[in-house]
Design a protein around this motif. Sequence first.
Motif, mmCIF file in Angstrom:
data_model
loop_
_atom_site.group_PDB
_atom_site.id
_atom_site.type_symbol
_atom_site.label_atom_id
_atom_site.label_comp_id
_atom_site.label_asym_id
_atom_site.label_seq_id
_atom_site.Cartn_x
_atom_site.Cartn_y
_atom_site.Cartn_z
ATOM 1 N N ASP A 360 6.433 3.980 -8.436
ATOM 2 C CA ASP A 360 5.008 4.212 -8.170
ATOM 3 C C ASP A 360 4.578 3.782 -6.776
ATOM 4 O O ASP A 360 3.688 4.387 -6.187
ATOM 5 C CB ASP A 360 4.151 3.436 -9.185
ATOM 6 C CG ASP A 360 4.451 3.804 -10.626
ATOM 7 O OD1 ASP A 360 4.679 4.997 -10.898
ATOM 8 O OD2 ASP A 360 4.468 2.891 -11.474
ATOM 9 N N GLY A 374 -1.828 7.390 0.186
ATOM 10 C CA GLY A 374 -1.670 8.009 -1.125
ATOM 11 C C GLY A 374 -1.475 9.510 -0.987
ATOM 12 O O GLY A 374 -1.954 10.118 -0.017
ATOM 13 N N ALA A 376 -0.928 13.607 -2.915
ATOM 14 C CA ALA A 376 -1.156 14.503 -4.048
ATOM 15 C C ALA A 376 0.058 15.387 -4.257
ATOM 16 O O ALA A 376 -0.050 16.448 -4.854
ATOM 17 C CB ALA A 376 -2.378 15.361 -3.781
ATOM 18 N N VAL A 381 2.825 5.859 -3.737
ATOM 19 C CA VAL A 381 1.927 5.220 -2.778
ATOM 20 C C VAL A 381 2.770 4.389 -1.815
ATOM 21 O O VAL A 381 3.700 3.688 -2.220
ATOM 22 C CB VAL A 381 0.902 4.324 -3.500
ATOM 23 C CG1 VAL A 381 0.085 3.514 -2.500
ATOM 24 C CG2 VAL A 381 -0.004 5.160 -4.392
ATOM 25 N N THR A 414 -3.909 12.195 0.385
ATOM 26 C CA THR A 414 -5.232 12.168 -0.245
ATOM 27 C C THR A 414 -6.002 10.890 0.051
ATOM 28 O O THR A 414 -7.215 10.841 -0.145
ATOM 29 C CB THR A 414 -5.106 12.306 -1.767
ATOM 30 O OG1 THR A 414 -4.255 11.266 -2.270
ATOM 31 C CG2 THR A 414 -4.500 13.658 -2.133
ATOM 32 N N CYS A 451 -8.144 -1.768 -2.369
ATOM 33 C CA CYS A 451 -7.681 -0.475 -2.895
ATOM 34 C C CYS A 451 -7.341 -0.628 -4.371
ATOM 35 O O CYS A 451 -6.945 -1.705 -4.821
ATOM 36 C CB CYS A 451 -6.439 0.018 -2.160
ATOM 37 S SG CYS A 451 -6.632 0.310 -0.389
ATOM 38 N N ILE A 453 -4.774 0.902 -7.216
ATOM 39 C CA ILE A 453 -3.540 1.656 -7.392
ATOM 40 C C ILE A 453 -3.304 1.810 -8.877
ATOM 41 O O ILE A 453 -3.283 0.831 -9.622
ATOM 42 C CB ILE A 453 -2.352 0.915 -6.745
ATOM 43 C CG1 ILE A 453 -2.607 0.670 -5.265
ATOM 44 C CG2 ILE A 453 -1.054 1.692 -6.941
ATOM 45 C CD1 ILE A 453 -1.658 -0.344 -4.645
ATOM 46 N N ASP A 454 -3.150 3.040 -9.320
ATOM 47 C CA ASP A 454 -2.853 3.320 -10.731
ATOM 48 C C ASP A 454 -1.720 4.335 -10.747
ATOM 49 O O ASP A 454 -1.943 5.521 -10.506
ATOM 50 C CB ASP A 454 -4.082 3.848 -11.453
ATOM 51 C CG ASP A 454 -3.879 3.880 -12.975
ATOM 52 O OD1 ASP A 454 -2.744 3.607 -13.432
ATOM 53 O OD2 ASP A 454 -4.846 4.173 -13.694
ATOM 54 N N ARG A 456 0.768 6.489 -9.242
ATOM 55 C CA ARG A 456 0.887 7.023 -7.892
ATOM 56 C C ARG A 456 -0.457 7.444 -7.310
ATOM 57 O O ARG A 456 -0.518 8.184 -6.324
ATOM 58 C CB ARG A 456 1.852 8.215 -7.887
ATOM 59 C CG ARG A 456 3.306 7.812 -8.119
ATOM 60 C CD ARG A 456 4.248 8.990 -7.958
ATOM 61 N NE ARG A 456 5.641 8.535 -7.889
ATOM 62 C CZ ARG A 456 6.665 9.336 -7.600
ATOM 63 N NH1 ARG A 456 6.452 10.626 -7.377
ATOM 64 N NH2 ARG A 456 7.885 8.863 -7.548
ATOM 65 N N THR A 457 -1.543 6.941 -7.880
ATOM 66 C CA THR A 457 -2.885 7.261 -7.394
ATOM 67 C C THR A 457 -3.438 6.085 -6.595
ATOM 68 O O THR A 457 -3.383 4.939 -7.046
ATOM 69 C CB THR A 457 -3.834 7.578 -8.563
ATOM 70 O OG1 THR A 457 -3.314 8.700 -9.290
ATOM 71 C CG2 THR A 457 -5.224 7.917 -8.052
ATOM 72 N N ARG A 459 -6.859 4.695 -4.336
ATOM 73 C CA ARG A 459 -8.260 4.816 -3.928
ATOM 74 C C ARG A 459 -8.640 3.562 -3.164
ATOM 75 O O ARG A 459 -8.511 2.450 -3.696
ATOM 76 C CB ARG A 459 -9.185 5.006 -5.136
ATOM 77 C CG ARG A 459 -8.940 6.283 -5.929
ATOM 78 C CD ARG A 459 -9.985 6.471 -7.033
ATOM 79 N NE ARG A 459 -10.012 5.325 -7.940
ATOM 80 C CZ ARG A 459 -9.189 5.192 -8.979
ATOM 81 N NH1 ARG A 459 -8.249 6.104 -9.221
ATOM 82 N NH2 ARG A 459 -9.272 4.143 -9.770
#
Length: 468
Positions: A360, A374, A376, A381, A414, A451, A453-454, A456-457, A459
């Motif tokens: 991940d 990150g 898409a 990440v 992203t 940030c 991280i969840d 591979r997402t 924000r």
Amino acid sequence: MITLRFAGAWAPIIALASLLAAHQAQAAPATAYVVLGENGARIARAVTSAAECPSLVVDGRGLAMTLRAPAGTEPQRPTRSNPSQSKPSMFDASVCEAALPPTAHTASIGGQALPLPPAVIRRIVVIGDTGCRIKLADKAFQACNDPKAYPFAQVAAAAAKWKPDLVIHVGDYLYRENPCPDGMAGCAGSVWGYGLDAWRADFLEPAAPLLRAAPWAAVRGNHESCARAGQGWWRLLDARPLVVGRDCNHAADDSVGDYSDPFAIPLGKGSQLIVWDSSNAPNGPMAPQDPRFARYRDTAAKIAALAARAPHNLLADHHPMLALSASEGKSDLPRFNGGNPGLQAAFRSADANLFPASIDLLLSGHVHVWEAVGFASGYPVQIVAGFSGTQEDIVPLPAKAPDKPDIAPGAVVTALSSWVDGFGFMTLARTGPAAWTAEVHDLKGVVVAACKIDGRTLRCDKGQVHHP
């Protein structure tokens, strides 16, 4: 006043004095710490100038330490520097070690408590690129004598106060490669070279509070390759046994000493950290016939096998494979470079997707900034944390990724967040099986960016950190 004048009366006193002297010699001040190795093995280390290894106490019982590396001076070997700017590596203290039982609840060396990891790692400090840069070839002379210009001690103290369960150092511990030139007040009198005096100044002394705070997962950087500080790396930080031929003492053995197999550290709750050695990797392309290509292809296959053991993996090495870097272009506009084409080619020869789906998050250093990217497009990440002491990069990264970032084939960015020209550390606080809150702290511990991280997402709350 009564004076005892016969030998028999003095015997108990002499015996007690001898016992106290022996205890003092054994309990001579030692730098003690814990490194984590294969399958989470907990390895106690001590750097000591005493004649014998210090006493180790585990759950109230003594446990013998063994000599990992004796004190001594290694003959001068070829390095990245000119021979006139290099010297033999002197290690004026021994390194001792012992494997701590997995059931151990408490451990201490010479009365100093050793930090042991909990069953589930929830709080992680990430630092990297921490040494003070003195390199004649680059004309880089960081002011090691100025705590504002070289603040690693302050960074380490602030990070220790966060009370981590684990410290991950993503490589490059020693930068004092050459003597400080005459007339440079900022680094005047600095120790230099690859011996223990330089390791003390660049790492052991400033990192002391963080070494006491938590066990370490130590990643090897390019500054710890055999042609640089590899001798000290193998003595002090590598989690594997130290054997002749892997110690970087002889250049003829560098094809062995410059590489290590990856290993995994369980983090609990279905997650693990995989540590791998990219210290000898190039920054640019790598031809398939390059001996390093086959080495890193083999590493990629072994990483995949380790990653199959857990549904969620963090992968730590020194060279970022999926990050942006910035440099001054020919015009006023910066030039952006992405990824590591050599390592990407070697890894793709083992897996067309570059990384297994269970990886991940990538943790790296090498670029002297903090950065999070990150995607898409099926990539993990990428976080770069090379901002903890070494002279910083100063060309800013963009607040938004370029339309064609050229990070990796098919990469669609992203999320991008960065902090350039600021010293600090990052923390990871677990919030779920594959979920982490990453916070960026300045050298005082103040949070300047965050940030989520969840898997591979990614924000982040800001694209660029602007913090004095």
